[in-house]
Enzyme design. Structure first.
Site, PDB file in Angstrom:
ATOM      1  N   ASP A  63      -7.901  -6.083  -4.620  1.00 58.75           N
ATOM      2  CA  ASP A  63      -6.766  -5.971  -3.462  1.00 58.75           C
ATOM      3  C   ASP A  63      -6.918  -7.778  -2.953  1.00 58.75           C
ATOM      4  OD1 ASP A  63      -4.684  -5.416  -1.368  1.00 58.75           O
ATOM      5  OD2 ASP A  63      -6.504  -5.121  -0.051  1.00 58.75           O
TER       6      ASP A  63
ATOM      7  N   ASN B 198      -0.831  -8.028  -3.686  1.00 54.74           N
ATOM      8  CA  ASN B 198      -1.611  -7.125  -4.650  1.00 54.74           C
ATOM      9  C   ASN B 198      -0.770  -6.275  -5.307  1.00 54.74           C
ATOM     10  OD1 ASN B 198      -1.891  -5.737  -1.922  1.00 54.74           O
ATOM     11  ND2 ASN B 198      -1.907  -4.145  -3.149  1.00 54.74           N
TER      12      ASN B 198
ATOM     13  N   GLU C 219       0.947  -1.102   0.196  1.00 53.42           N
ATOM     14  CA  GLU C 219       0.014   0.050   0.225  1.00 53.42           C
ATOM     15  C   GLU C 219       1.023   1.316   0.010  1.00 53.42           C
ATOM     16  OE1 GLU C 219      -2.214  -2.967  -0.076  1.00 53.42           O
ATOM     17  OE2 GLU C 219      -1.152  -2.914   1.669  1.00 53.42           O
TER      18      GLU C 219
END
Length: 513
Positions: free
Chosen positions: A208, A166, A82
């Site tokens: 995700d 991801n 992220e």
């Protein structure tokens, strides 16, 4: 069983500050620290033997996985998908801490350690530039595919298995292509890091669906043929069975009937889409586009199963899987990359599937056929790891704090005990003084428990969680409380009525025969 309690200190942290344990080998304790330092300590004295820095914390790289020791090497991965971190796995010599090899998830063959001819995917050579050719320009450099999960090892094949996470950003419109090799299962040679085979479960991820969940290695007979198999329950809602020697895909089926983002995984070897999920446009955030809130996607971003490990019983030849029964709304938006800053690009809200009130199931799964044998509903996600025993009893924990024992063949509940806090830990068993014990650590946390653990149930505190904000803004049209904690807070808001924060180790003594 007679429960007894031992108080311990426990605090749930955000994913970038978690620690998933230590490892022991050669008289040393290995610890992977949050700033990516891997340290080896003398097990008897605690003195530092050696330490190495695996990454750069200032760029959003962090160390949250437990080290894994196989033969003469200790393996660690990297977190920070992220934050636009490009994933890798590193192997260090346990004796002196020297880097033996490092394999990246994305990038040129020389850095992924992929051989265009010898490395296969679904039985065929991957060919040159199998990763970089599936990204636009240099996007692979901030492409995610982090490796914060778990590793398995087959000593006979000398292969290490793990999954990658991801791709970055969560906004699929900003990263055209399959985004290889994020969201993939890898088989690497332990000595060299060379990739024998790789399989991408979710090409061009739009939801995700991190692929880092554990790889369970078993020997079973499938279709009358003995197989060395690998079973993986992915966040995308499909349970995969592969031949771990060759990478052949044997089974890929939904292990929650609510999964709707894809109709199936194409198992026709003559098809151009063989091995790929067949995506439904209505639930495709790529198809629906930026700034469009795609609704009713199942599973949610936390997946049909996240970090809670499954268990296998060689007696029943079934897998026991704690699952999430959760759907979501997902709105991607444009985001710019800045090193060390959140690089998310989506607002998410989570809730039970339409018509259901339960947010979890505990299931028994036949990995040879891809079928659910039995399923028990849970009010919240079954977020505690499973333990299967030779006595035909399976244990697991719930977010409300129950430690449960069920019959391995039927799923019938045999016993339950309410611990002081929610259970996200894994049930364990051990023997001492000739007596067997079962224990579990309770202390609510994890993604599903973030609202309670981090105080995000109050709207004024919601923006504190990095996933709900990007560069100081909360870009969503939905309520703040629904998008806090990467969207998990709203669905699990009721958890506060059933349990509280805390850390307790509860130990059960099995009755003497």
């Amino acid at each position: 069983m007679n429960p007894g309690r031992i108080r311990t200190s426990f605090r749930s942290c955000a994913a970038t500050r978690s620690n998933r344990g230590v490892a022991y080998a050669d008289g040393k304790i290995f610890l992977h620290q949050a700033d990516t330092t891997l340290v080896a300590l003398d097990a008897k004295t605690g003195a530092k033997v050696w330490s190495v820095m695996d990454g750069e914390a200032g760029k959003g790289q962090s160390g949250t996985d437990a080290p894994f020791v196989f033969k003469d090497k200790v393996l660690v991965g990297i977190s920070g998908g992220e934050f636009g971190v490009r994933g890798w796995i590193s192997a260090y010599n346990i004796k002196d801490g020297k880097l033996a090899w490092r394999g990246y998830s994305t990038g040129p063959d020389s850095e992924t350690l992929i051989d265009p001819v010898k490395t296969t995917s679904l039985g065929k050579p991957v060919g040159p530039n199998s990763s970089t050719s599936t990204w636009q320009g240099d996007q692979w450099k901030i492409g995610g595919g982090t490796t914060w999960g778990w590793y398995s090892y087959d000593p006979a094949l000398n292969l290490v298995y793990y999954g990658t996470g991801n791709p970055s950003t969560w906004n699929p419109v900003q990263r055209p292509g399959d985004n290889r090799w994020s969201m993939s299962i890898w088989a690497r040679d332990l000595d060299t890091g060379a990739v024998k085979w790789v399989y991408q479960m979710t090409p061009h991820d739009e939801w995700d669906f991190d692929g880092v969940n554990e790889m369970i290695l078993t020997d079973q007979t499938i279709g009358g043929q003995p197989r060395k198999i690998l079973t993986h329950f992915d966040r995308n809602g499909f349970g995969y069975t592969l031949d771990r020697a060759t990478g052949e895909l044997l089974v890929a089926e939904k292990y929650d009937p609510s999964v709707n983002w894809a109709t199936k995984v194409d198992m026709d070897k003559s098809s151009k889409t063989y091995g790929r999920p067949l995506v439904v446009d209505a639930y495709s955030t790529q198809h629906n586009g930026e700034d469009t809130n795609s609704k009713g996607i199942c599973p949610a971003a936390l997946g049909t199963k996240d970090e809670q490990p499954a268990a296998y019983s060689p007696d029943t030849q079934l897998f026991y899987v704690p699952t999430n029964h959760v759907c979501m709304d997902y709105e991607p938006y444009k985001v710019a990359y800045t090193a060390g800053q959140a690089y998310v690009g989506a607002a998410v809200a989570m809730y039970p599937p339409k018509g259901d009130t339960n947010m979890g199931n505990f299931i028994a799964w036949d990995g040879k056929t891809g079928k659910i044998v039995w399923s028990n509903k849970e009010q919240f996600s079954a977020w505690g790891g499973a333990l299967a025993t030779a006595g035909g009893v399976v244990f697991y924990g719930t977010l409300e704090g129950y430690m449960k024992a069920v019959d391995a063949k039927t799923g019938k509940e045999l016993y339950k005990f309410k611990t002081p806090s929610g259970i996200i830990g894994n049930v364990m068993t051990y023997e001492h003084g000739g007596k067997q014990y079962v224990a579990v650590l309770s202390g609510v946390g994890g993604w599903a428990g973030i609202g309670l653990a981090a105080g995000l149930l109050q709207p004024e505190n919601a923006a504190a969680w990095h996933g709900a904000v990007d560069q100081g803004k909360l870009p969503t049209k939905d309520k703040t409380v629904d998008t806090a904690g990467l969207g998990a807070v709203g669905g699990y808001a009721g958890l506060a009525s059933y349990t509280s924060l805390g850390g307790t180790l509860t130990v059960f003594a099995l009755p003497s025969e």
